[in-house]
Every structure is written in C-alpha cells, then in structure tokens.
Design an enzyme around this catalytic site. Structure first.
Site, PDB file in Angstrom:
ATOM      1  N   SER A 186      -3.213   5.368   4.373  1.00  0.00           N
ATOM      2  CA  SER A 186      -2.535   6.362   5.186  1.00  0.00           C
ATOM      3  C   SER A 186      -2.969   7.775   4.827  1.00  0.00           C
ATOM      4  CB  SER A 186      -1.023   6.234   5.001  1.00  0.00           C
ATOM      5  OG  SER A 186      -0.711   6.425   3.639  1.00  0.00           O
TER       6      SER A 186
ATOM      7  N   ASN B 236      -1.277   0.280  -2.802  1.00  0.00           N
ATOM      8  CA  ASN B 236      -1.098   1.731  -2.832  1.00  0.00           C
ATOM      9  C   ASN B 236       0.132   2.164  -2.043  1.00  0.00           C
ATOM     10  OD1 ASN B 236      -1.392   4.506  -2.890  1.00  0.00           O
ATOM     11  ND2 ASN B 236      -3.606   4.447  -2.696  1.00  0.00           N
ATOM     12  N   ASP B 237       0.034   2.197  -0.728  1.00  0.00           N
ATOM     13  CA  ASP B 237       1.155   2.709   0.066  1.00  0.00           C
ATOM     14  C   ASP B 237       2.442   1.911  -0.139  1.00  0.00           C
ATOM     15  OD1 ASP B 237      -0.382   4.738   1.098  1.00  0.00           O
ATOM     16  OD2 ASP B 237      -1.055   3.561   2.824  1.00  0.00           O
ATOM     17  N   VAL B 238       2.301   0.600  -0.405  1.00  0.00           N
ATOM     18  CA  VAL B 238       3.513  -0.232  -0.501  1.00  0.00           C
ATOM     19  C   VAL B 238       4.289   0.006  -1.797  1.00  0.00           C
ATOM     20  CG1 VAL B 238       2.596  -2.022   1.003  1.00  0.00           C
ATOM     21  CG2 VAL B 238       2.285  -2.228  -1.470  1.00  0.00           C
ATOM     22  N   VAL B 239       3.721   0.821  -2.714  1.00  0.00           N
ATOM     23  CA  VAL B 239       4.472   1.173  -3.923  1.00  0.00           C
ATOM     24  C   VAL B 239       4.671   2.686  -4.041  1.00  0.00           C
ATOM     25  CG1 VAL B 239       3.876  -0.850  -5.315  1.00  0.00           C
ATOM     26  CG2 VAL B 239       2.320   1.102  -5.269  1.00  0.00           C
TER      27      VAL B 239
END
Lengths: 99, 459
Positions: free
Chosen positions: B426, B385-388
């Site tokens: 996050s 999720n956050d890493v993309v």
C-alpha cells in the site's frame, strides 16, 4: 429431455443459492483456498454443457467455437480437481500418525 | 418404456446424482477432517455427469468432442500435477478463466444458431456470455500478474468511465439481441467488448488485492455456468453453477471485509494512487543479527509466527517448519497467526504451511489468536507488512485505517524478517518496524530462517 418450466428453474436457482451460502458460511479460514479451488472445480460442470453445445453444433464456425469450449471446460474440470486434491492431501492434524 | 425414454431417464438420474455429490462434496470440504474425501465425492459426480453426456440425444461431432476433452484434460492434468504450491493462486485463476470461457462459448453457439428463441432464453444466454467472457479475460490477466508476466498495474485517468462505457456498449448490444435484432456481427462485437472489459477491469488491480479478485471471478464463472444451465435446460449446471456463484460471492465478501474495504473499492479505486504516504514514522529502525534473534526465540516460552506473501516469495515455508520443530523440542510453544488476506489468494499461507508439513491445529485465524500476542515473548513476522501495521488501529487518515490487523506489536518482542527497507504494497510506512520492542532482521526469508535454525542447533 424433461423440460424445466421457467418457475421450476427459478426455484432451483433460489434454493441452490441458499445452499451455496450455507455450505460455505462456517468454513474456517484455513480451508479458504481448497474450498475456492474446490468450487472452481465444481463449476467445471460447464463441461457437460460445452459437450452438448458442440454435439449439436452444425456449422464449421459453431463447431470451432464448440471445440474450444470443450477444451477449456475439460481444462477447468481436470485442473480444478488435480490442484484441489493436491492441496487437501497436505492438510493434516498433529494428532494423526504419519504426519 | 422405449429405449429413448430409458436413456433420458438415465441421463436425468445421473445429473441428479452428480448435483447431490457436488453439494455433499463441498459440504465435506468445509472441515479439515473430511475435506480430502469431499473433493473425491465431487470428482465422482463430475465423472458420472461427463460420461452420461455422451449418451445425450441428438448429438454428433463425437470425434471432435473426445479430442477436445483429451487435449484440455491432459494439459490441465500435466500442469496441475507439476505446479509448485507457491504458484497455486495463478493456476486457480487460470482454470477458473477456462471455465468462464467455456460458458461464453456455449452462449456464443446458442446465439449464433439463432432460431426464434424466447426473449428469456436469449437474455440468459447473453447474460451468461457476458459474465463468462469478463471472467475469462479477467482471470487470464490475474494469471499474468501473479505469474509475473504483467509487472505493472496499468492505470489512467477516467479508467472507470472507460470501463463503464464498454460495459454499457456490450449491454446495449445484448439488449438489442434480446429484442430480436442484430446478426452475427453484433454477437461477435458483444463478446469482444466483454472480453475487453475483463482486461481493462483487471489490469489496474494490484497484487495484494488478488485474493478478492480471484474469488470474485470464481463466483462470476459459477454464475455464468448457472445461466448457461438455464439456456441448455440442464439442472445439474444450474445447481452447480449457482451454488458456486453464491459461495464464491460470500467468500469474496469475507476477503473484502478482512481488508475493511468494499468490493467496489477494491475493483475501482486503484489503491496505490489514492494512498498518500502517511505521516513520517517516528523513531528509528533497529537491526538485529540472526544469532541474537535465534537466542531470543530459543529461550522464549511462546513464539507466534506471522507469515506473509514474502514467505511465499522466499519459499521459506519448509525452513519455517524446521525452525518450529526445533523450538518445540526445546519446550517453546509455537503458534502461527494467519491474516485472512495474507498472500495472493484466500488461505494462501495455510496451503504453504500445510505443504511444509505444519499441522493445521498449530495455525490460528486472526480472531482466535489476536488476544494471545500480549502473552507471547516473540512475534516473528516473516514477509508480512500491511497486515501487522498498527496505523490501521490508530491513524484515521491512513488508507488502511480500520482494517483488522494481527497485533504483533503487542508481543513482548517483535522480530521482522524483511528483504530490505521499503514500504508495503500500500506504500504506507509500517509503524511496527519503528517500535521500541521491534528488531529488524534484514535478508532473504529462507536464508535468515536457516541462520536462525543453525544458531539454535548449536546452542
């Protein structure tokens, strides 16, 4: 035992710190876990210290603490080795036969 | 040469050989080709060092010692062999904590024995004891969180001040010990405070920050072992501990950098609190059926798979490899893109994919693959999720702004397998999900990949 002078020990400390840095500096991300796990195993050398501390313990209290220390240290060394080996066994290249 | 002198020489030579084998072993572990032999070198070093220590002069309690090694060794062997690969992060945290605890016990014994040591000796014992204790209790909390025993991140106002006060109190007692004051009670109090500090430091840290935390405690244990090596005048411990301490610090820095955050920020910020949900995401979420997604991938030329922690939770790595093989047979080029902090420990995804049998030359780091997304027909995001999240590039007000991300949004099509509609760790909305070229495939990772496989098989 051969006594290390304080300065000899400091030199060892400095050189070992650079060695650790250099050994890891260019590791590809795919090996981050095994390497962390491997270095986790290497600090299992605390077992040696825990054995000496227990071996020289002369009161019931220090013997109890020493016993706990050796159990913990043996767990660190053996567990660290087993999981690292298991992980590294799995890494193979597509060019290798048998993959 | 007397027998005692010969014995001493044998011990020193063995420790020397062990230190050499550790460094060579770690060096070999830095390449996938030689890595498996590296751990055996290091293992041999450990065996040599342990066996020769039985011959250490002036020791007793051999029965206790052997019993303790047996108990610790057998338990660790048994758990280490049985633990599934998805649970690796917590096992590493646990074994690491044990090492920290062991270093603390050495310090405790040396301090309790007393006996007119120099200030430097006491100072190093205190330092190693404090660091080892923090690493011990902190790693146990990390273990509890990763194992799901501790489900909440406990935060309260003024937490950092409380931590600081605990640290100062422990350090204050340590200083008085160095100065030659204080007896058994002060020693016990110091260790209890250090153990408490490990707890209060680690409890507020969320799951996604665990790669940094595990790596940090690994480095701290190394350092503690190094300090206790000074105390026991044992060069093998100084070298092994310091090498791990510095290597671990470097790895910790790499992890923090991959999230574009400082180590202090990871440790002291309590991420979820500061994160204010960014602006409302534009557009709508566009779901897709597994069959359609499968066809899209089957007729693509190039597919890049982006796995995240969700893949680990769903245990989907084996199915992902099956899907990869099917696509490859059809002539589709498949690559894996791994973000440095995907998962719960450094390199977590690599280990899981390796477990499933994915060859490591299909797996690419962020820097290697990011330019390739533009030429990919499909980017398949599984549980990441956050890493993309493209807001890391575009929105300076976002808490993750500046974090290097995988450019899945630049692929011609993006398919996101996700359990449900929710924000990432996050708490930030992911703009990727709302893009025109993104389709959402809702469901359990493993079940969905299985449906993809079935559809492609029937084509």
């Amino acid at each position: 035992m051969i006594e290390l002078s304080a300065f000899a020990a400091l030199y060892i400390f400095m050189l070992a710190a650079f060695t650790g840095y250099e050994v890891i500096a260019r590791v590809p991300a795919i090996l981050h876990t095994p390497l962390m796990s491997g270095s986790n195993f290497v600090h299992g050398i605390v077992l040696v210290g825990a054995m000496v501390a227990l071996g020289q313990a002369d009161s019931v209290l220090t013997q109890c603490i020493g016993f706990a220390g050796v159990v913990l240290a043996a767990g660190n060394a053996v567990g660290g080795y087993v999981v690292t080996e298991r992980m590294l066994e799995m890494f193979r290249s597509s060019k290798e036969p048998g993959s | 040469m007397s027998a005692a002198a010969a014995g001493n020489l044998a011990i020193q030579v063995s420790y020397y050989v062990a230190a050499f084998l550790f460094i060579m072993g770690l060096k070999r572990m830095s390449s996938p080709v030689t890595a498996a032999s590296g751990i055996r070198w290091a293992g041999l070093g450990m065996l040599v060092a342990t066996l020769i220590t039985f011959a250490y002069p002036g020791m007793g309690n051999y029965l206790l010692m052997t019993t303790a090694i047996f108990i610790g060794g057998v338990l660790a062997w048994w758990t280490g062999k049985r633990v599934p690969m998805t649970d690796m992060p917590q096992m590493i945290a646990l074994y690491n904590g044990m090492g920290g605890g062991a270093a603390a016990t050495i310090s405790a014994i040396e301090l309790l024995k007393g006996g007119g040591h120099s200030e430097v000796f006491v100072a190093l014992a205190v330092l190693g004891g404090l660091i080892g204790s923090v690493s011990f209790s902190g790693s146990l909390i990390a273990f509890g969180k990763l194992q799901g025993l501790i489900r909440r991140s406990i935060r309260f106002r003024g937490q950092n001040i409380v931590n600081l006060l605990i640290l100062l109190a422990a350090a204050g007692i340590g200083a008085s010990l160095i100065a030659g004051n204080g007896g058994q009670q002060s020693i016990v109090a110091m260790f209890l405070l250090a153990l408490l500090l490990g707890l209060t430091m680690t409890l507020p840290i969320g799951g996604a920050d665990m790669p940094v935390v595990i790596s940090l405690y690994n480095a701290l244990t190394g350092l503690a072992v190094g300090f206790e090596g000074f105390v026991l005048n044992n060069a093998a411990m100084i070298i092994a501990g310091t090498v791990v301490g510095s290597a671990g610090s470097l790895l910790t820095q790499l992890m923090a950098k991959a999230m574009n955050r400082s180590l202090a920020n990871v440790l002291f910020s309590g991420f979820g609190e500061t994160a204010v949900a960014g602006g409302e995401a534009r557009g709508s979420l566009k779901p897709i059926e597994a069959a359609d997604a499968a066809i899209m991938m089957a007729f693509a030329q190039k597919v890049i798979i982006v796995p995240g922690y969700g893949m680990a939770v769903a245990q989907a790595q084996h199915k992902v490899w099956e899907l990869t093989q099917l696509l490859t047979e059809r002539g589709v080029q498949v690559k894996f893109a791994i973000h440095p902090v995907a998962g719960r420990m450094p390199g977590h995804m690599n280990v899981l994919l390796a477990e499933a049998g994915v060859p490591y030359d299909l797996i690419y780091d962020l820097d290697e693959i990011n330019a390739e997304f533009e030429t990919a027909d499909v980017a398949l995001v599984i549980g990441a999720n956050d890493v993309v999240n493209p807001v890391a590039r575009s929105d300076p007000s976002s808490p993750i702004y500046g974090m290097p991300i995988l450019n899945a949004d630049k692929a011609k099509n993006c398919i996101v397998i996700k359990r449900g509609q929710g924000a990432g760790f996050s708490g930030i909305e992911n703009e990727l999900f709302y893009l025109d070229n993104t389709r959402m495939l809702y469901g359990d990772g493993q079940a969905m990949v299985n449906e993809l496989i079935q559809t492609i098989k029937e084509l």
